[in-house]
Structure formats: structure tokens, C-alpha cells
Motif scaffolding. Structure first.
Motif: not given
Length: 353
Positions: A89-93
Motif C-alpha cells: 500500500h505504501t509503495d511509491f511505484m
């Protein structure tokens, strides 16, 4: 696709998207920052520019800002893994893959429309100079830039709903196509993009480019016929016209193929291997177009080179300058020395020598 075709695409994706594109974007980002600095400095010293040149400088400044933001938005593609299907959920990609196409399309369209705007301004300045001086002003140029940018944002907003996320196991999400989106609406939006963002600008740029080339050739013939040198102000306009011809030519070579590839795929090209192969190459060329204007300005526009050299020479000298008492940098005549003798002490006079 066969395994050999998949391997070819993965290899091409690595060399073009993971190596070439980030390098080009870094060069373009720095180059467009220098464009903004030089054009801002040039605009502040408007003593040598008329209104038409000032308006062109304002639009070129906006074009450099749009190109810079394009390079900044495309750069994270170096971290993109085409084989990765799920993200945290917090992945920039996750957010980049979800929204980057829309943001990149905004800057592609804004840069295209700004290129058309400055080309039309140069066309009016050449073919209808008196009318252009009445119509084209700095305030209207800034207004046109704002309208074009807002139009670019609004035109690409529907693409935000093309993709969505679904929850997977262990707090992971996957990006999929949004089936609830109206397919006919999205198809019409892509057709309109091809028309508004590619075909119409290409026709306008081709028309303006022909007239710019004719104007430069006729100016050269007049100089040769009368054996006279070109006035300074006419020379300045000529340099801007040559720069615009170069920008338009690069647009035809580097940007148009990518947009034509997308349009052909939209019409139903079923050969996925050929489509991805061509799109990887043409998208890289498109990045080159948004990064190359600095080189064109430096080669063609002499005042651009002069201002850039002044900035580069001033920056290290200002950093290395030691703080101390102010020094007189002008030569003092004998008569002025006599007056200074009455005002200053003998010790101060010796400092002048």
C-alpha cells in the motif's frame, strides 16, 4: 508472444527504460533548469527586446518548465519492473504506475500546445507584423499559457479512471484495468487525443515551419541583393525563427512517431510484439525531444550563450569572493585624484594607486 520475443522486449526495456531514458531525463531536467534561468535573466533585462521578442521569451520559458516537469515525471521509470504485478500500500511505484500515464500525458500535451503557440506567434510576427503587435502582448501570452495548461489537465483527467487497484493477500494490491469505465467513452477520448494532441498540432507546425523557412530565405536574399548587414533587432528575431524551425523539426522526428504508434495500436494492431518494440524506441525518442531544447538554444541563439557564460562565470567568483572592504573598480583621472586628495586622507589615496 514466444519466449524469444519476450526476452527481446525485456532486454530492450532494460537498455532503453532503465539506462537510456533516466540519463536523457537527467540531462533534460538540468538543461531545462538552465533554460529557465537564462530566459528569466533575459526577460529581466528587457532593454534590448521588443514586445514580440519578450512574448516569445515568456512562452519559451513556459515550454522549458513543462519539459522539465515531463523529465522529472518520466525519471522514476528506472525503478519500474514490468514483471512485478503486486505492490504494498505504501509503495511509491504503486502510485506511479497508477497515475504516471495521466501526468506524463498532461506535460506532453502542454509542451505540444506551447510549441504550437510560439510557432503561431512567430508566424504572425512575420506575415502580419502590424496586426501581431496589436494582438500579441505579454499579458495575453501569460493568459494563453494558463489556458493551455488547464486544458491539458482537463483533457487528460478521464484517463485517471482507466486503471484501478484490487486487494491481494498479505496487504498487497494489484493494478488492473477498470472494467466499470465506459469503453466507448475512453475510445473517443483516445481518438480526440490523437486529433488534438497530434494531427492538428502537426499540421499547424508544418504550416508555420514553411513560412518561417521562407522568411529566413527571403531575408538572406534581400541582404545579398542590397549588400547590407542585418539590423540587431532583425537578427534577434531571425535567431528565434531559426530556433523555432529546429524545435519543430525535432518535434516531427522525435515526437510524432510515438503518437502515431499509439494511434495505430488504437485502431486494432494485434501484433503485440511489434507494437511494444516500436513503442519502446519511439517513447525514448520522445524523451530526447523534451531534453534537447537546451542544446538547440545554445547552438543557435548567441545571447543565450552569452547569458549562460555570464552566469557560469559569476557563480564561482561570487562564491570565492572574500569579504572585505569595498574596492574601487574604475580608473580615476588626475583631476578626480586631486578632489579625492581634499576628501580623503593620505592613507586612503595610497590605496587607490
Amino acid at each position: 508472444m514466444s519466449e524469444s520475443e519476450k526476452y527481446t522486449l525485456e532486454t530492450l526495456h532494460f537498455y532503453l527504460y532503465s539506462i537510456s531514458t533516466p540519463i536523457v531525463c537527467c540531462i533534460g531536467f538540468l538543461g531545462n533548469i538552465l533554460n529557465i534561468v537564462v530566459f528569466t535573466k533575459k526577460k529581466k533585462s528587457t532593454g534590448g527586446m521588443d514586445d514580440m521578442e519578450n512574448c516569445s521569451t515568456v512562452v519559451l520559458l513556459a515550454l522549458a518548465a513543462s519539459d522539465m516537469l515531463f523529465c522529472l515525471t518520466v525519471f522514476p521509470v528506472v525503478f519500474q519492473d514490468p514483471r512485478k504485478k503486486s505492490y504494498q500500500h505504501t509503495d511509491f511505484m504503486l502510485f506511479y504506475n497508477l497515475y504516471s500515464n495521466t501526468i506524463i500525458s498532461v506535460f506532453i500535451l502542454s509542451s505540444t500546445l506551447l510549441t504550437v503557440l510560439v510557432a503561431v506567434m512567430r508566424f504572425l510576427a512575420i506575415c502580419h507584423p502590424f496586426r501581431a503587435r496589436r494582438v500579441i502582448t505579454v499579458k495575453r501570452s501569460v493568459l494563453a499559457i494558463g489556458i493551455l495548461f488547464l486544458f491539458s489537465v482537463a483533457f487528460n483527467l478521464p484517463s485517471l479512471w482507466q486503471r484501478k487497484t484490487i486487494h491481494c493477500m498479505h496487504n498487497y494490491v494489484k493494478i488492473i484495468n477498470n472494467d466499470s469505465a465506459d469503453d466507448s467513452f475512453m475510445y473517443i477520448q483516445k481518438i480526440l487525443w490523437a486529433i488534438v494532441g497530434n494531427f492538428i498540432p502537426l499540421l499547424i507546425l508544418f504550416f508555420c515551419n514553411i513560412h518561417l523557412i521562407r522568411a529566413i530565405r527571403s531575408s538572406e536574399h534581400l541582404q545579398q541583393a542590397h549588400h547590407c548587414s542585418e539590423p540587431t533587432r532583425s537578427s534577434s528575431h531571425r535567431r528565434i525563427n531559426i530556433a523555432m524551425i529546429a524545435i519543430i523539426t525535432c518535434f516531427f522526428i522525435l515526437v510524432a512517431p510515438s503518437e502515431f504508434t499509439k494511434f495505430i495500436a488504437l485502431l486494432g494492431n494485434n501484433n503485440r510484439f511489434v507494437f511494444f518494440l516500436v513503442s519502446y524506441v519511439t517513447n525514448t525518442l520522445q524523451c530526447v525531444n523534451f531534453s534537447i531544447n537546451f542544446v538547440l538554444y545554445y547552438i543557435i541563439i548567441a545571447p543565450f550563450r552569452k547569458i549562460l557564460r555570464d552566469i557560469m562565470c559569476t557563480f564561482p567568483s561570487s562564491r570565492g569572493r572574500k569579504k572585505g572592504p569595498p574596492q574601487l573598480l574604475v580608473e580615476v583621472s588626475t583631476k578626480e585624484r586631486h578632489h579625492l586628495f581634499l576628501l580623503y586622507s593620505l592613507k586612503e589615496i595610497r590605496h587607490l594607486k
